[in-house]
Design an enzyme around this catalytic site. Structure first.
Site, short mmCIF file in Angstrom:
data_model
loop_
_atom_site.label_atom_id
_atom_site.label_comp_id
_atom_site.label_asym_id
_atom_site.label_seq_id
_atom_site.Cartn_x
_atom_site.Cartn_y
_atom_site.Cartn_z
N ASP A 180 0.77 -1.24 0.00
CA ASP A 180 0.00 0.00 0.00
C ASP A 180 0.80 1.29 0.00
O ASP A 180 0.25 2.34 -0.32
CB ASP A 180 -1.00 0.00 1.16
CG ASP A 180 -2.18 -0.93 0.89
OD1 ASP A 180 -2.39 -1.29 -0.28
OD2 ASP A 180 -2.88 -1.29 1.85
N TYR A 213 -10.10 -0.24 1.47
CA TYR A 213 -9.89 -0.51 2.88
C TYR A 213 -9.60 0.75 3.65
O TYR A 213 -8.99 1.68 3.14
CB TYR A 213 -8.70 -1.47 3.04
CG TYR A 213 -9.15 -2.80 3.56
CD1 TYR A 213 -9.75 -3.72 2.71
CD2 TYR A 213 -9.03 -3.13 4.91
CE1 TYR A 213 -10.20 -4.94 3.19
CE2 TYR A 213 -9.49 -4.36 5.39
CZ TYR A 213 -10.07 -5.25 4.52
OH TYR A 213 -10.52 -6.44 4.99
CU LIG Z 1 -9.03 -7.98 5.06
#
Ligand SMILES: [Cu+2]
Ligand SMILES: [Ca+2]
Ligand SMILES: [Ca+2]
Ligand SMILES: [Ca+2]
Ligand SMILES: [Ca+2]
Ligand SMILES: [Cu+2]
Lengths: 728, 728
Positions: B348, B436
């Site tokens: 990320d 997320y």
């Molecule tokens: Cu997850």
């Protein structure tokens, strides 16, 4: 069946799990005392040669009977009491347990036997207040003989005839080296605030097996790393200079060491109140006696005097998840250099762990806004004992979202923001088992997750410092060693995932390696789910020291969620436990449950608990042995399963355990987490969600179902969210 | 040196760690844009063939220079910026990093190189908004060709010319199978609230390596479990009936599936506000810019645009515990049946994790009483971007005592009750990395414990359901699979335990067996501490899958506490992590840190981070490889040590992840816990302690240092504690 009917039946059944009322306790006592053959007398009279009630508590109904009430609204089975009687006033003293009923007007009693009709060794009974009185008496004799030694060693402390320079004592268990023994190592300590961490360096082994305290003897004495066969021998050596004299540093009354009195400095103020919880619109949970509802949850609870906290008939939206979740045992196995230290293997159900639930302080032990509930215990008493505010229930914010998402448009704006604050219902008792305080929590989250947690605080069990002691812990004070030990806690988790017929599987990952379907000269390596169904009890008993599976999954093979998955829950561990003694080594036979972080058995009413209050004083040949439950290696496919969970941690004391072990970092436990049990996250029912979307006018538009302004000392500003992130 | 001087120096040094101000960012931009040879143009202009600034952030001073200011109050080194420039407008495009300074009026720049002078592959740069625009353009072409297929499959959705039936896309990384590639699998999704969990079953592999988007090509297409070499081939097969047509269930606008809109029922009300935090007497912490004080703590913080949250110069009572604790990387490695699923290995930092810190909602993301702080980032922009309320700091109650003890007299009364409520300072940012949302917390407890924690929420990364997909996850919606993945988070923990010279040991337990000194026919078996000093980096690199020691202990061999123990801290893990790929397997080379739950290295300024924003798009031959740091296997005895910590968990999505992964049970992290660092628990400095003793008159006497009555919506009743437990 409708949700409201299921709810009503749960409510209807809750009293089956309620602890005995004082009225019931008194009725049971009267009933039993009125039976002449029992020959019962008061528990608190000074003789040991008597027959008396040691403990009474609710005797649970059989599960299939209880389920008739819970699942079909049928009549509840009659309430019964379990009563432990110690028959000391007879040729062969014994301990007998009875089931007495029906309550509140008992008419009959029958003997309750243990598996294999094993008798309870009389010597394995817990120590009562009266026996402690006699122990104090013999210590008076011992310390009188050693008065000069103690006085000189401690700089003026004595066991008797003292005002502010007194000694007290702590007794160690188990009490001997094998079944039938009752001889206890006792440490002398300065009787000041926090005496647990003031050992003065004298330890004595007292044999108190006889019911006639006049016959009790001193078998060994330890002083300055040497053993003596009697107090006289020690005193002689001391006087003759044969043993080196220990001289503790002068006692300084201003030394705050073991006390709670604040000292030292902090950057920021602490003489003002810190953040507190308030309930702007009142509580969001319901309590009716021992029946509790919160979010989609409902359950009953109880605190049994023998071993503590229990939750029954745990449901979400009326659907059962567990029939019982209950604390079974807490142990702390020590090591050290003094005889007291190396003997210490505390098995706390034998120390009235269940009835040591003392008052909780509002604002410290539970938030001010908590609901405080009284408990009643009947242990080593002649009357029901009222424990005021010994249990608390409250809702708290975790100060974190349960879910949130910022949906960026990647151009300085957003499509939407959504969030739901995470709150949780906490139910708590605290067992103060002598020096230690165990905080027992059940936490119920709105998304179907339950957390079971124990946090350790209170005083460490400490012994006199010797250089060899450093192999076993840290020096935490001039003459004090904090001894290493492992805390293990055992829970029974009778999951009933959407019913009794459950199966158990473990899920691991396994690499697969195959040709890349879109680039055939390459390979893909990725993980796939590797499921193992465990069909027998032995294969579902996981040992410490061996690899533990990634997921442990309990499911109902007969029930599916909307997407075709078997409805399930998994247990997620939060623990640093390990085994504490070699398998089959002496005392390890009393704690066979401690071999397994997780074991799964078929439910039996006769296998209600994994330990007993007799284990502490006879761990060698215990009347209740968990290993028995899995020995028959039953089939566990589509059966009523029980998960037995061990959590804990290694505690090597350090200076920061002074004056007390602190809770941060010292909590262990486990989560019960839905795994395809629901069709989607059930916390979606919460109307506390807030959604923000950019409006037509560019201004954020808030969608919510709770008042926009909270006020109530929190904030008088309406909720605001901008959402954009712009160049400046 | 006095505590107040140490405090002043810490305060003095804090600006060294402060993020760049908008003014500094603008000055750096102007300085660089004014250099003709650079040929810099706007980042947001549509061409890819240009030279522009990609990212700028503070460049940290060298540690020994910073320490001069922090430990001796000397002048701070000049502030500098790290700038990443992508030179696309030249024959051989490249990425070059510069150090620019001094700020706020830069006068010089120099090239910043990577270890071994490894060049940054141009293809490894992150995707910019402009490149996404071009990706959108090519998708327009693709979806136009496949319009009928998409329209029929989805029941009316299209990528262009749509109003409420639009499609959007998600792109997968890494982008290819080896260094120098830039070809990306892209999934089409319904563009509705929560589009991440609306895959429609078409995936395309786009080669976008060229800086001329006209030259981009489609290399593969996936539809209904089959691969095609072009969109044309798919369309042809679709029309000819050669490939079976997929038809999703009719889209139901009332289906709330992926949204936050409440639905379902709960037993208790949720349309009222739940419990909230208030501060009856105001905040108990201080913030001055990026310098924070709470209880005995002080520290500085920063949120770097590349990889996120950092804490510097962490001290307790002026004594340093850590020089730096900082987030390095977050990865999620997936598995599945579609090409997008099996390709997904999100790393990320390459997705602007550090600058994706969006606004926090009061009352949801942080309590209403929190202090909200703005951040500024410069990434893929032409102006500093203002992130309002992107960081929050607050004190909260844990609704639990930090310590408490009820000291029973075992006769219905007590010697004393003592307790201290546990509060904690929380510092939080949230990175929304596409679907997320990672909640990054640093928690500072008054007893010298720090907790570093990440909690996962937001949408799962989901792919189109196929029956084979069930090997890789759960079906969570009619046509959607939640794919299994492992989250791993890497932290740098530059502990400086009371100074730079630190050593590292592990502590395990070992059984000892010896003759019982007080009963020579018997044996004692008990545990002793088994300490291992780790003298080299390799021996202090613990691999996943191997046994992890019970305690990992960092200590200062040159400093002792009052009781003669070396001052130390230990790291306690709260994690369920494991390795995610076989060692050396392709992408695993980019995440070599993920081999180790813990590795200890000797500090080097040149080893500032364990990952980089280039790893996502070139994990195969990364410019920063953690393994390099331990390869030289340096001596780590009495050195400046850095602990590198990996935490994480396996996530097998399940129905309850809809609409979002919820935080309960989904937090992992680690504790830093003092281990004989202090002489006693430093939270003894807190005047919030309450002590109750029975008074002469039998009534409880309360000793406290905070007001007896709180009021302020909490309670107007004075604190009360009874303490006795009596018969009834
Ligand atoms: Cu997850
Ligand atoms: Ca069995
Ligand atoms: Ca069951
Ligand atoms: Ca090195
Ligand atoms: Ca260091
Ligand atoms: Cu402990």
């Amino acid at each position: 069946c409708s949700a409201s009917k299921l709810r009503d039946w749960a409510h209807h059944g809750a009293p089956m799990f309620a602890d005995l009322t004082p009225r019931e306790m008194k009725a049971v006592r009267t009933y039993l005392h009125d039976i002449p053959e029992m020959g019962l007398t008061d528990a608190r009279s000074k003789t040991l040669k008597k027959n008396n009630i040691l403990l009474m508590e609710l005797h649970l109904p059989r599960k299939h009977e209880a389920l008739r009430a819970l699942d079909r609204g049928q009549a509840k089975p009659p309430r019964q009491a379990r009563v432990i009687i110690q028959f000391g006033n007879q040729t062969k003293p014994n301990i007998t347990e009875y089931i007495v009923g029906p309550l509140p007007s008992p008419k009959s009693h029958e003997v309750k036997t243990f598996k294999g009709d094993r008798p309870v060794l009389f010597e394995s009974r817990p120590i009562t207040a009266v026996e402690y009185d006699h122990i104090s008496d013999i210590l008076e004799k011992i310390t009188t003989k050693a008065h000069k030694l103690l006085f000189e060693t401690t700089g003026g402390f004595s066991f008797t005839n003292c005002t502010d320079r007194c000694l007290t004592f702590s007794d160690i268990a188990p009490r001997g080296l094998g079944p039938g023994e009752r001889r206890t190592w006792i440490m002398l300590q300065k009787f000041v605030e926090g005496y647990f961490i003031h050992p003065v360096g004298l330890e004595v082994l007292v044999n108190h097996d006889s019911l006639d305290p006049e016959k009790w003897t001193v078998e060994k004495v330890w002083y300055n790393s040497r053993y003596f066969d009697s107090v006289e021998e020690l005193v002689e050596s001391y006087e003759s200079g044969d043993v080196e004299k220990v001289k503790l540093p002068d006692h300084d009354d201003k030394d705050l060491y073991s006390t709670y009195i604040p000292r030292g400095h902090s950057n920021t103020p602490t003489n003002i109140h810190g953040p507190k919880l308030v309930e702007p619109q009142g509580p969001r949970y319901h309590i009716d006696h021992n029946f509790v509802e919160y979010a989609g949850w409902s359950f009953s609870y109880r605190v049994r005097s023998s071993a503590g906290f229990q939750v029954f008939d745990l449901r979400f939206n009326g659907e059962r998840i567990a029939y019982e979740i209950s604390l079974q045992e807490a142990i702390a196995i020590y090591a050290g250099d003094t005889p007291a230290a190396m003997q210490t293997k505390y098995i706390d159900a034998g120390w009235a762990m269940g009835s040591s639930t003392f008052e909780l302080a509002p604002g410290i032990d539970c938030p001010e806004i908590a609901t405080f509930i009284d408990l009643y215990h009947y242990f080593d008493t002649d009357k029901p004992i009222h424990h005021k505010n010994a249990l608390c229930i409250f809702e708290m914010t975790t100060a974190m979202p349960l879910r949130r998402h910022f949906n960026s448009n990647f151009q300085g704006g957003y499509n939407f923001y959504g969030g739901l604050e995470n709150t949780v219902l906490v139910m708590r008792t605290v067992s103060t088992v002598y020096n230690y305080d165990y905080i027992w929590d059940f936490l119920f989250y709105p998304n179907g997750v339950v957390e079971v947690k124990v946090s350790a605080t209170g005083y460490i069990h400490a012994t006199f410092f010797t250089p060899t002691g450093l192999l076993y812990g840290s020096r935490v004070y001039n003459y004090v060693l904090g001894n290493l030990h492992t805390h293990l806690i055992h829970y029974k988790v009778d999951l009933d995932i959407a019913g009794r017929g459950n199966s158990f599987e473990t899920i691991d990952l396994k690499y697969v390696n195959f040709t890349n379907p879109w680039s055939p000269k390459d390979f893909i390596v990725q993980s796939k789910l590797d499921r193992t169904e465990h069909k027998t009890e032995r294969s579902a008993a996981f040992q410490f020291g061996k690899r533990f599976p990634r997921y442990v999954h309990f499911y109902n093979p007969n029930e599916q969620n909307k997407w075709g998955h078997q409805k399930g829950y998994r247990i997620q561990f939060n623990s640093h436990a390990s085994s504490v003694l070699p398998k089959h080594w002496k005392e390890e036979n009393g704690i066979t449950w401690s071999r397994y972080p997780l074991a799964v058995t078929r439910h039996k009413d006769s296998e209600a608990t994994s330990s007993s209050i007799y284990t502490q004083n006879d761990p060698w040949e215990p009347v209740v042995s968990f290993e028995d439950y899995i020995r028959n290696n039953e089939n566990i496919v589509n059966q009523d399963l029980v998960a037995w969970v061990t959590v804990g941690f290694l505690h090597v004391p350090h200076s920061e355990d002074i004056p007390n072990t602190a809770t941060p970092g010292n909590s262990v436990g486990f989560f019960l987490r839905p795994f395809n049990f629901f069709d989607e996250d059930p916390s979606l029912a919460s109307k506390s969600t807030v959604i923000v979307r950019p409006g037509q006018d560019g201004k954020p538009k808030v969608q919510r179902w709770t008042p926009d302004v909270i006020n109530y000392c929190v904030t008088n500003k309406p909720f605001f969210y901008n959402g954009t992130y712009a160049g400046v």
